[in-house]
Motif scaffolding. Structure first.
Motif, short mmCIF file in Angstrom:
data_model
loop_
_atom_site.label_atom_id
_atom_site.label_comp_id
_atom_site.label_asym_id
_atom_site.label_seq_id
_atom_site.Cartn_x
_atom_site.Cartn_y
_atom_site.Cartn_z
N GLY A 198 9.86 3.10 5.92
CA GLY A 198 8.79 2.78 4.97
C GLY A 198 7.42 3.00 5.57
N LEU A 199 7.24 2.61 6.82
CA LEU A 199 5.98 2.86 7.52
C LEU A 199 5.73 4.35 7.67
CD1 LEU A 199 6.10 0.22 10.38
CD2 LEU A 199 4.40 0.33 8.56
N ALA A 200 6.76 5.08 8.06
CA ALA A 200 6.64 6.52 8.25
C ALA A 200 6.28 7.21 6.94
CB ALA A 200 7.94 7.08 8.82
N ASN A 201 6.78 6.71 5.86
CA ASN A 201 6.51 7.28 4.54
C ASN A 201 5.03 7.25 4.20
OD1 ASN A 201 7.40 8.34 1.96
ND2 ASN A 201 6.91 6.32 1.13
N HIS A 202 4.30 6.32 4.77
CA HIS A 202 2.88 6.17 4.48
C HIS A 202 1.97 6.81 5.53
CE1 HIS A 202 2.71 3.48 0.95
NE2 HIS A 202 3.94 3.21 1.32
N SER A 203 2.55 7.40 6.57
CA SER A 203 1.72 7.91 7.66
C SER A 203 1.28 9.34 7.43
CB SER A 203 2.50 7.82 8.98
OG SER A 203 3.52 8.78 9.02
N HIS A 204 0.27 9.72 8.17
CA HIS A 204 -0.15 11.11 8.22
C HIS A 204 0.84 11.88 9.08
CE1 HIS A 204 -4.67 10.22 7.34
NE2 HIS A 204 -3.88 9.94 6.32
N ARG A 205 0.73 13.19 9.08
CA ARG A 205 1.66 14.03 9.82
C ARG A 205 1.72 13.66 11.31
NH1 ARG A 205 1.69 20.18 8.57
NH2 ARG A 205 2.88 19.29 6.87
N ASP A 206 0.59 13.24 11.87
CA ASP A 206 0.56 12.89 13.30
C ASP A 206 1.00 11.46 13.57
OD1 ASP A 206 -1.61 11.46 12.37
OD2 ASP A 206 -3.07 12.43 13.67
N GLY A 207 1.41 10.74 12.54
CA GLY A 207 1.91 9.38 12.71
C GLY A 207 0.86 8.30 12.61
N THR A 208 -0.37 8.67 12.33
CA THR A 208 -1.45 7.69 12.24
C THR A 208 -1.68 7.26 10.79
OG1 THR A 208 -3.14 9.40 12.01
CG2 THR A 208 -2.61 8.67 14.25
N ASN A 209 -2.52 6.25 10.66
CA ASN A 209 -2.98 5.77 9.35
C ASN A 209 -1.86 5.36 8.41
OD1 ASN A 209 -5.76 6.11 9.95
ND2 ASN A 209 -5.49 8.30 9.65
N SER A 210 -0.96 4.57 8.90
CA SER A 210 0.11 4.04 8.07
C SER A 210 -0.19 2.57 7.79
CB SER A 210 1.46 4.17 8.79
OG SER A 210 2.49 3.66 7.99
N TYR A 211 -0.69 2.30 6.60
CA TYR A 211 -1.12 0.93 6.27
C TYR A 211 -0.55 0.42 4.95
CZ TYR A 211 -4.55 2.03 9.87
OH TYR A 211 -5.15 2.39 11.03
N PRO A 212 0.77 0.53 4.75
CA PRO A 212 1.31 -0.07 3.54
C PRO A 212 1.27 -1.60 3.67
CG PRO A 212 3.10 0.62 4.94
CD PRO A 212 1.82 1.10 5.58
N SER A 213 1.18 -2.27 2.56
CA SER A 213 1.18 -3.73 2.63
C SER A 213 2.59 -4.23 2.94
CB SER A 213 0.71 -4.33 1.30
OG SER A 213 1.67 -4.07 0.29
N VAL A 214 2.66 -5.43 3.43
CA VAL A 214 3.96 -6.05 3.68
C VAL A 214 4.74 -6.15 2.37
CG1 VAL A 214 5.10 -8.17 4.45
CG2 VAL A 214 3.18 -7.26 5.75
N ALA A 215 4.04 -6.44 1.29
CA ALA A 215 4.69 -6.52 -0.02
C ALA A 215 5.28 -5.17 -0.44
CB ALA A 215 3.70 -7.01 -1.07
N THR A 216 4.57 -4.09 -0.15
CA THR A 216 5.10 -2.76 -0.46
C THR A 216 6.36 -2.48 0.33
OG1 THR A 216 2.91 -1.89 -1.02
CG2 THR A 216 4.58 -0.28 -0.37
N LEU A 217 6.33 -2.77 1.62
CA LEU A 217 7.52 -2.57 2.45
C LEU A 217 8.67 -3.46 1.98
CD1 LEU A 217 5.85 -2.40 5.98
CD2 LEU A 217 6.83 -0.50 4.67
N ALA A 218 8.36 -4.67 1.60
CA ALA A 218 9.40 -5.58 1.09
C ALA A 218 10.05 -5.01 -0.16
CB ALA A 218 8.81 -6.96 0.81
N GLY A 219 9.26 -4.41 -1.02
CA GLY A 219 9.79 -3.78 -2.22
C GLY A 219 10.68 -2.60 -1.91
N TYR A 220 10.33 -1.81 -0.90
CA TYR A 220 11.16 -0.67 -0.51
C TYR A 220 12.54 -1.11 -0.03
CZ TYR A 220 7.04 2.45 -0.20
OH TYR A 220 5.92 3.20 -0.45
N VAL A 221 12.53 -2.14 0.80
CA VAL A 221 13.74 -2.54 1.51
C VAL A 221 14.53 -3.63 0.77
CG1 VAL A 221 14.60 -3.28 3.77
CG2 VAL A 221 12.53 -1.95 3.63
N GLY A 222 13.87 -4.32 -0.13
CA GLY A 222 14.55 -5.40 -0.85
C GLY A 222 14.64 -6.68 -0.05
N LEU A 223 13.61 -6.94 0.74
CA LEU A 223 13.56 -8.15 1.56
C LEU A 223 12.37 -9.00 1.16
CD1 LEU A 223 14.07 -6.61 5.13
CD2 LEU A 223 15.76 -7.86 3.80
#
Length: 65
Positions: free
Chosen positions: A25-50
Motif C-alpha cells: 500500500g505504501l509502495a502504491n503511493h510512492s514515486h518511481r524512486d520510492g520517495t513521497n509516499s504519504y497515504p493516510s493510515v486510514a487509507t492503508l487500513a482500507g486497502y488491507v482491511g485492518l
C-alpha cells in the motif's frame, strides 16, 4: 503508482503477509524512486482491511526492517 516499488515490496523477505500488504500500500503511493509516499493510515487500513491501530503496528514493523 510505482510498479518498481510494488515489485520491491513483493520481493521483500522477512515480513509476515499482513505487513507486506501494508508495505505494498505504501509502495502504491510512492514515486518511481520510492520517495513521497504519504497515504493516510486510514487509507492503508482500507486497502488491507485492518483497523488503523493494526496498520500503525505494521508500519512500526516495516520501520524495523
Amino acid at each position: 503508482m510505482s510498479i518498481e516499488q510494488v515489485s520491491l515490496a513483493l520481493n521483500t523477505s522477512g515480513l509476515d503477509p499482513t505487513t507486506k500488504l501494508v508495505l505494498i500500500g505504501l509502495a502504491n503511493h510512492s514515486h518511481r524512486d520510492g520517495t513521497n509516499s504519504y497515504p493516510s493510515v486510514a487509507t492503508l487500513a482500507g486497502y488491507v482491511g485492518l483497523s488503523t491501530r493494526s496498520v500503525q503496528y505494521h508500519l512500526r514493523k516495516i520501520q524495523e526492517v
